[in-house]
Motif scaffolding. Sequence first.
Motif, mmCIF file in Angstrom:
data_model
loop_
_atom_site.group_PDB
_atom_site.id
_atom_site.type_symbol
_atom_site.label_atom_id
_atom_site.label_comp_id
_atom_site.label_asym_id
_atom_site.label_seq_id
_atom_site.Cartn_x
_atom_site.Cartn_y
_atom_site.Cartn_z
ATOM 1 N N ALA A 23 40.468 37.265 33.969
ATOM 2 C CA ALA A 23 39.897 38.086 35.030
ATOM 3 C C ALA A 23 40.976 38.556 35.994
ATOM 4 C CB ALA A 23 38.846 37.290 35.794
ATOM 5 N N SER A 24 40.804 39.765 36.462
ATOM 6 C CA SER A 24 41.700 40.284 37.483
ATOM 7 C C SER A 24 41.208 39.856 38.852
ATOM 8 C CB SER A 24 41.748 41.806 37.401
ATOM 9 O OG SER A 24 40.472 42.345 37.722
ATOM 10 N N GLY A 25 42.048 39.997 39.861
ATOM 11 C CA GLY A 25 41.610 39.747 41.219
ATOM 12 C C GLY A 25 41.764 38.303 41.652
ATOM 13 N N ARG A 26 41.510 38.075 42.931
ATOM 14 C CA ARG A 26 41.727 36.757 43.510
ATOM 15 C C ARG A 26 40.431 36.035 43.837
ATOM 16 N NH1 ARG A 26 45.804 38.398 48.215
ATOM 17 N NH2 ARG A 26 44.416 40.170 48.283
ATOM 18 N N THR A 27 39.315 36.555 43.337
ATOM 19 C CA THR A 27 38.041 35.937 43.674
ATOM 20 C C THR A 27 37.376 35.260 42.481
ATOM 21 O OG1 THR A 27 36.882 38.020 43.240
ATOM 22 C CG2 THR A 27 37.630 37.620 45.498
ATOM 23 N N PHE A 28 38.132 35.047 41.442
ATOM 24 C CA PHE A 28 37.572 34.466 40.220
ATOM 25 C C PHE A 28 36.900 33.136 40.498
ATOM 26 C CE2 PHE A 28 37.117 33.842 35.782
ATOM 27 C CZ PHE A 28 37.477 32.535 35.486
#
Length: 126
Positions: A23-28
């Motif tokens: 997953a991309s992003g920092r909220t996984f």
Amino acid sequence: VQLQASVGGLAQTGDSLRLSCAASGRTFSRRVVGWFRQTPGKDREFVAAISRGGGTTSYEDSVKGRFTISRDNVKNTVYLEMNSLKAEDTAVYYCAATEGIVMGVVVTAADGYAYWGQGTLVTVSS
């Protein structure tokens, strides 16, 4: 959030395969992540899900004891370890992620997921 599933593959009955989904992003780590599968002419079927912290999991009955879902929140990746594969496991597999959700919850309904990977084909021959 963008989800990228690994390439599935061809296996024989009884074999094992591992799927991963990055997953991309920092909220996984705030999201429940799940795996679904679909065969032609059928609705997408729930396979497994894992809570934000990984402490709670849920499985569809036919894969219990054979499949294991896990996640690495540092690597933003969820895994589906598939053992003792059967011909009826043949399907396109999708990873999915929810919007932010409370700890300890798992989601088994497809409409509970907001983000979907592209699907990866797993073929099990007998």
